[in-house]
Design a protein around this motif. Structure first.
Motif, mmCIF file in Angstrom:
data_model
loop_
_atom_site.group_PDB
_atom_site.id
_atom_site.type_symbol
_atom_site.label_atom_id
_atom_site.label_comp_id
_atom_site.label_asym_id
_atom_site.label_seq_id
_atom_site.Cartn_x
_atom_site.Cartn_y
_atom_site.Cartn_z
ATOM 1 N N VAL A 9 0.843 -1.202 0.000
ATOM 2 C CA VAL A 9 0.000 0.000 0.000
ATOM 3 C C VAL A 9 0.879 1.253 0.000
ATOM 4 C CG1 VAL A 9 -1.795 1.271 1.238
ATOM 5 C CG2 VAL A 9 -1.884 -1.228 1.123
ATOM 6 N N LEU A 10 2.001 1.194 0.697
ATOM 7 C CA LEU A 10 2.920 2.332 0.726
ATOM 8 C C LEU A 10 3.396 2.689 -0.676
ATOM 9 C CD1 LEU A 10 4.916 4.296 2.236
ATOM 10 C CD2 LEU A 10 6.583 2.457 1.972
ATOM 11 N N ILE A 11 3.776 1.679 -1.453
ATOM 12 C CA ILE A 11 4.256 1.954 -2.806
ATOM 13 C C ILE A 11 3.133 2.576 -3.633
ATOM 14 C CG2 ILE A 11 5.126 0.907 -4.936
ATOM 15 C CD1 ILE A 11 7.172 1.116 -2.670
ATOM 16 N N GLY A 12 1.919 2.108 -3.422
ATOM 17 C CA GLY A 12 0.781 2.753 -4.084
ATOM 18 C C GLY A 12 0.686 4.222 -3.693
ATOM 19 N N ALA A 13 0.826 4.492 -2.415
ATOM 20 C CA ALA A 13 0.734 5.873 -1.940
ATOM 21 C C ALA A 13 1.838 6.734 -2.537
ATOM 22 C CB ALA A 13 0.801 5.897 -0.409
ATOM 23 N N ILE A 14 3.051 6.200 -2.591
ATOM 24 C CA ILE A 14 4.169 6.962 -3.161
ATOM 25 C C ILE A 14 3.905 7.247 -4.640
ATOM 26 C CG2 ILE A 14 6.632 6.882 -3.745
ATOM 27 C CD1 ILE A 14 7.076 5.208 -1.207
ATOM 28 N N LEU A 15 3.398 6.244 -5.348
ATOM 29 C CA LEU A 15 3.130 6.429 -6.778
ATOM 30 C C LEU A 15 2.051 7.486 -7.006
ATOM 31 C CD1 LEU A 15 3.368 2.705 -7.947
ATOM 32 C CD2 LEU A 15 4.768 4.578 -8.806
ATOM 33 N N VAL A 16 1.003 7.450 -6.199
ATOM 34 C CA VAL A 16 -0.056 8.443 -6.395
ATOM 35 C C VAL A 16 0.425 9.822 -5.920
ATOM 36 C CG1 VAL A 16 -2.486 8.995 -6.079
ATOM 37 C CG2 VAL A 16 -1.760 6.614 -6.104
ATOM 38 N N PHE A 17 1.257 9.839 -4.899
ATOM 39 C CA PHE A 17 1.870 11.108 -4.502
ATOM 40 C C PHE A 17 2.663 11.688 -5.672
ATOM 41 C CE2 PHE A 17 5.754 13.067 -2.481
ATOM 42 C CZ PHE A 17 5.155 14.291 -2.245
ATOM 43 N N ALA A 18 3.398 10.838 -6.366
ATOM 44 C CA ALA A 18 4.172 11.305 -7.524
ATOM 45 C C ALA A 18 3.260 11.861 -8.615
ATOM 46 C CB ALA A 18 5.036 10.172 -8.083
ATOM 47 N N MET A 19 2.035 11.349 -8.710
ATOM 48 C CA MET A 19 1.084 11.881 -9.686
ATOM 49 C C MET A 19 0.807 13.370 -9.438
ATOM 50 S SD MET A 19 -1.727 8.796 -9.948
ATOM 51 C CE MET A 19 -2.789 9.664 -11.120
ATOM 52 N N HIS A 20 0.900 13.784 -8.188
ATOM 53 C CA HIS A 20 0.650 15.201 -7.910
ATOM 54 C C HIS A 20 1.732 16.074 -8.528
ATOM 55 C CE1 HIS A 20 -2.974 14.921 -5.432
ATOM 56 N NE2 HIS A 20 -2.544 13.687 -5.214
ATOM 57 N N GLY A 21 2.950 15.583 -8.538
ATOM 58 C CA GLY A 21 3.971 16.270 -9.317
ATOM 59 C C GLY A 21 3.541 16.351 -10.780
ATOM 60 N N GLY A 22 2.955 15.266 -11.262
ATOM 61 C CA GLY A 22 2.454 15.241 -12.629
ATOM 62 C C GLY A 22 1.383 16.290 -12.884
ATOM 63 N N PHE A 23 0.433 16.408 -11.954
ATOM 64 C CA PHE A 23 -0.577 17.472 -12.090
ATOM 65 C C PHE A 23 0.101 18.842 -12.205
ATOM 66 C CE2 PHE A 23 -3.607 14.461 -9.846
ATOM 67 C CZ PHE A 23 -4.606 14.480 -10.801
ATOM 68 N N ALA A 24 1.132 19.035 -11.361
ATOM 69 C CA ALA A 24 1.804 20.337 -11.339
ATOM 70 C C ALA A 24 2.469 20.635 -12.681
ATOM 71 C CB ALA A 24 2.834 20.368 -10.201
ATOM 72 N N PHE A 25 3.219 19.664 -13.220
ATOM 73 C CA PHE A 25 3.972 19.949 -14.435
ATOM 74 C C PHE A 25 3.085 19.955 -15.681
ATOM 75 C CE2 PHE A 25 7.223 18.617 -11.379
ATOM 76 C CZ PHE A 25 7.956 19.790 -11.396
ATOM 77 N N LEU A 26 2.019 19.179 -15.654
ATOM 78 C CA LEU A 26 1.050 19.263 -16.751
ATOM 79 C C LEU A 26 0.491 20.676 -16.830
ATOM 80 C CD1 LEU A 26 -0.432 17.293 -18.797
ATOM 81 C CD2 LEU A 26 -2.303 17.260 -17.165
ATOM 82 N N GLU A 27 0.212 21.258 -15.684
ATOM 83 C CA GLU A 27 -0.307 22.626 -15.669
ATOM 84 C C GLU A 27 0.775 23.636 -16.053
ATOM 85 O OE1 GLU A 27 -2.840 23.548 -12.304
ATOM 86 O OE2 GLU A 27 -2.550 25.712 -12.582
ATOM 87 N N VAL A 28 1.994 23.426 -15.557
ATOM 88 C CA VAL A 28 3.112 24.308 -15.918
ATOM 89 C C VAL A 28 3.261 24.408 -17.432
ATOM 90 C CG1 VAL A 28 5.651 24.446 -15.978
ATOM 91 C CG2 VAL A 28 4.466 24.073 -13.809
ATOM 92 N N GLY A 29 3.194 23.250 -18.083
ATOM 93 C CA GLY A 29 3.403 23.246 -19.529
ATOM 94 C C GLY A 29 2.240 23.811 -20.317
ATOM 95 N N THR A 30 1.042 23.731 -19.741
ATOM 96 C CA THR A 30 -0.148 24.123 -20.490
ATOM 97 C C THR A 30 -0.480 25.605 -20.334
ATOM 98 O OG1 THR A 30 -0.969 21.881 -20.087
ATOM 99 C CG2 THR A 30 -2.535 23.445 -20.986
ATOM 100 N N VAL A 31 -0.184 26.169 -19.165
ATOM 101 C CA VAL A 31 -0.505 27.591 -18.969
ATOM 102 C C VAL A 31 0.576 28.460 -19.613
ATOM 103 C CG1 VAL A 31 -1.758 27.140 -16.839
ATOM 104 C CG2 VAL A 31 0.679 27.719 -16.737
ATOM 105 N N ARG A 32 0.344 29.763 -19.593
ATOM 106 C CA ARG A 32 1.371 30.669 -20.099
ATOM 107 C C ARG A 32 2.486 30.819 -19.068
ATOM 108 N NH1 ARG A 32 -3.034 35.082 -21.578
ATOM 109 N NH2 ARG A 32 -3.988 33.931 -19.846
ATOM 110 N N ARG A 33 3.646 31.269 -19.557
ATOM 111 C CA ARG A 33 4.807 31.377 -18.672
ATOM 112 C C ARG A 33 4.536 32.216 -17.438
ATOM 113 N NH1 ARG A 33 10.299 31.061 -21.274
ATOM 114 N NH2 ARG A 33 10.860 32.841 -20.022
ATOM 115 N N LYS A 34 3.676 33.176 -17.555
ATOM 116 C CA LYS A 34 3.441 34.079 -16.425
ATOM 117 C C LYS A 34 2.626 33.426 -15.311
ATOM 118 C CE LYS A 34 -0.527 36.280 -18.704
ATOM 119 N NZ LYS A 34 -1.055 37.517 -19.278
#
Lengths: 409, 409, 409
Positions: A9-34
């Motif tokens: 279950v811990l590895i599952g939690a770590i993997l889904v935690f890493a998805m939050h980094g994914g949410f962040a960078f998906l948004e970084v790339g999609t929005v404007r630089r500002k």
């Protein structure tokens, strides 16, 4: 054996935690630089507020468990007071961690829809309310067996509402709350102009970061789905294979429907994964491939309709992606999960349809209400001037590339 | 216990899946900006096509197993028809997932060699043919025990050809197919000019992305190697330590041979890891350090020779990296795997040499043939104009930094 | 069962290995563009040198074990000479891998403090000395039970010094060695000017890379903490939950104390994680939340004081982050680990205070001495001209964006 489950279950939690980094960078790339800094800070802070809200309130709302006992009791080393018993090796604590990363996905989904124009603190407040109360209420209905809803489904529709890893409980709920928020917030300045039938193009800033976000989400998603089993005894390789097949189906369909566009291809993978969550434990791999393929195409088509026809300025397309593909996933589980189509059975189309509709409706209503309330109380939108300057300078007093600004002066 | 094996192999599959993100970003950083989007889309799409081709055809070619049974049979919950039995908890399905991520490494390797000038759809077609048929044929010879080749080796060369995690089966095969493709495709425009002895420098666009690609590959590689064991009973900490030692050996040797160049250092780590795959379960850690060190230097030297002397325009150096270091790894296993050199034994130099040569020759021939055929049928190279514009605008109608293009107008 | 432990510890090692990528990208984003390549190469090379130094010398210094036996003995397949016995399935080898990734964190921490002005090879030399001798000496004192120090603590201060996952052994030691190095090296050119009370702003180059570094560190940190247990029997979900709570506490406190600054928020997460290492196995989750929150605020405040008031030009703030928050973590374990505060007990404030002070003092002294020595022997600082050009061109003959340089010509 408990130790092995803790590990699992811990590895599952770590993997889904890493998805939050994914949410962040998906948004970084999609929005404007500002608005890149704001995307990064928002996701990390919303994750943190979510964790705290879910720890102190939300988990009790969904499952009736609180953590106000000594560390010895929490880890299962010592007996608790009457009626309180925690599993050995702290298994219940990693289960909390795992489910907290699911709960925190709700504000992460919303974040992408309201990007580039929302204030910071009202969104933090919305996160606390949604993750502390509104999400866990629905989560408890479906996954906690609260208030007899699942028994009602079983008695009246032939089976409980089956949502293994949250196509509806997490993704559709997140996507439809986001739609409510987007409607209250309104489109970005200059997005729609009178006399122009289509939206004005606001191009993404950075495809490599968008792609990195998608990769982190895809990688972590296998934890999202497989570790939902909760124990090694319940683990199923079928869930992993179905997730893979739905992902690749989403990629190929979005490639074709989206004419090689990198944003569509990378979001197509996510669309397939969103859709497969609900039925990943009961569908056939080929059913999953189809489910993911439909989701990939559905995303491409509804993203364009939402932006241009329906004038919904949903920056990352989170309503098509999580709201609509999540709903499709809830329903697809009632099709491809059937034994007649090679699935494991135990699901009905009726229960899936009604459960999905209920989730979407509940989320749209509470999402709209929360943001309406917050808008009335504290205002949820940046001033025009701040929106034009960008959320980075307006909220964080720094841009994403500070050295560059200095040399540009 | 089966559940634990599912977990173990699944984590391996997730780690190798993450390596594909590494392939993508390594290419993003190494190519010019005008080809970054294409790198990203190509890797994700090739991964998807590979999965589908391997699911429907390739896996049966290598191992004789198909998946056209109900989900209950596939997960081991129900007996299949005569002669068909799947392991409990869906273990065979995660094994498929794991091996599919290996198979998909072949087009990912090729992709780096043919970057910046190849058409999109012919490459997708090549992927389907290679992963559906050509790779699994060789995979089945070595790992599936097909057609008695391994028995032949054992009887005539003292031992079967030992390639634990694929220095030859995956990397050399990928690298030598890539060489065939590169030869058919020809160098990029302007790369070699009459009267200039060396290649014209076409500098990489972005070292941080190159480095990120290398990191993702290195991290995932531990799954590539260790989880090849396939079960917790067979797991060996020696494999992990040997992988580590070879990687650091590759870094240090490439640092020295490559005079601090970041591209060489980050690829040096990969060179060491490529070379250690074959013998990671039988070599001594110090033997692995040497194997990795030789690979790191070999990469630096042959990369420069290939680019300048031999006029092979292999953009990421995938033939030196995977083709030559993979071949070195196959042979090194026959040296440092010997008991006399502290290894576990069970290998012979002769079998390793012949098996490696066979793999490289097979791959070069089929690679050359497939791309020659595709070139004749549909053309595999972008027009000069498209190559000059870049694959991003030519194929995907968007650049990697769309906002920038808008503001530059 | 041994196989399962190999798997468990291996995943920990992979996760901590991934943290080194995090160190690299955190530095890439924080330094100026002209020093990004150097950050990347330095971290990867220091990791490699660390591994070699720790394999051949350091591990023996800390734990008395060497690896100069055949692969069969090392994997536990064959008995060793008298007194030498390795665990089955190569468990001891993955434990080495795991601890080597901890040891390599020391130069990775130092790297961030001395960035933008240090020479390359002297730093590589410092890495070999520190990871081969100085770090493992202290590591052995605390974790190896060497020289009776822990027995002394137990007899005189009521308990051994408790540092579960290395708030002090790894982070404080790394941070205080870094302080010594920074003092010997001196500030960057132009950082402090006579008549200016505060430091001259040298802005970070790239917040997305800084954030990516932080994410990679946060994700890997769960391996750093949880897998320290070393076996599935000893695993504790409490460690995971405490790590999570400290991280989110650090984020929220740094957000408030740092007024929404993205650098502070992303380092705040790390501050919380640094501080929770020591007591993550004995504190209550709410105690961990407080510990992390204090660490987040402590980082923001002491970072500003160090830069401006104390004129310590610590580029990434590694002394506040690892040195001070690590020390705080050592002490916090003696507070929130107490049964009176809901902890599991078995710790005393006195032992924690003295052990922490000892670690910090030892590290500052040896760090200062090593860099003083290296400075005398070979010089540790780039020439003024090289510093102005940037370490990338000076040391690596290439910038981070070579294509851009070409087009700028």
């Amino acid at each position: 054996m408990t130790g092995a489950d803790v590990f699992f279950v811990l590895i599952g939690a770590i993997l889904v935690f890493a998805m939050h980094g994914g949410f962040a960078f998906l948004e970084v790339g999609t929005v404007r630089r500002k608005n890149q800094v704001n995307a990064l800070v928002k996701i990390l802070v919303d994750f943190s507020i979510s964790t705290i809200a879910y720890f102190f309130v939300g988990f009790a709302v969904a499952y009736g468990t609180t953590f106000f006992f000594s560390a010895a009791v929490l880890s299962g080393n010592a007996p608790g007071p009457d009626g309180v018993a925690f599993a050995a090796s702290g298994l219940d604590l990693v289960k909390f961690f795992f489910l907290a990363t699911f709960a925190a996905a709700i504000p992460a989904i919303i974040s992408g829809g309201i990007a580039e124009r929302a204030k910071f603190w009202p969104q933090a407040m919305a996160t606390a309310i949604i993750v502390g109360l509104l999400y866990p209420f629905f989560e408890g209905l479906i996954w906690g067996g609260n208030y007899g809803l699942q028994a009602f489904f079983e008695n009246n529709l032939g089976a409980p509402f089956h949502d293994f890893a949250g196509s509806v409980v997490v993704h559709a709920v997140g996507g439809w709350i986001a739609l409510g928020a987007i409607l209250v917030l309104g489109p970005r300045i200059g997005r729609y102009r009178p006399g122009h039938p289509n939206a004005q193009g606001i191009p993404p800033s950075n495809i490599p970061w968008l792609a990195m976000g998608s990769w982190m989400l895809c990688i972590g998603w296998f934890g999202f789905n497989v570790m939902t089993a909760g124990s090694l005894e319940g683990v199923s390789g079928l869930v992993a294979l179905n997730s893979l097949m739905a992902m690749v189906g989403g990629v190929v369909a979005a490639l074709i429907a989206g004419r090689n566009d990198p944003g569509f291809v990378h979001n197509g993978a996510l669309a397939g994964l969103v859709a497969v969550c609900a039925g990943s434990d009961v569908m056939h791999p080929i059913g999953s491939l189809v489910t993911g393929g439909v989701a990939g195409a559905l995303f491409v088509i509804t993203f364009q309709l939402a932006q241009n026809r329906w004038k919904i300025d949903d920056v990352l397309g989170v309503w098509p992606l999580h709201g609509l593909c999540g709903a499709w996933g809830g329903i697809a589980c009632g099709i491809f999960g059937l034994e007649a189509l090679g699935g494991l059975g135990g699901v009905t189309f009726g229960a899936q349809l009604v459960g999905t509709a209920l989730g979407a409706a509940y989320a749209l209503i509470v999402g709209y209400a929360v943001y309406l309330l917050l808008n009335a109380v504290m205002g949820i939108r940046l001033t025009e001037e701040d929106e034009a300057r960008g959320a980075d300078l307006a909220i964080h007093q720094i841009s994403a590339y500070p050295e560059e600004d200095l040399s540009a002066r």
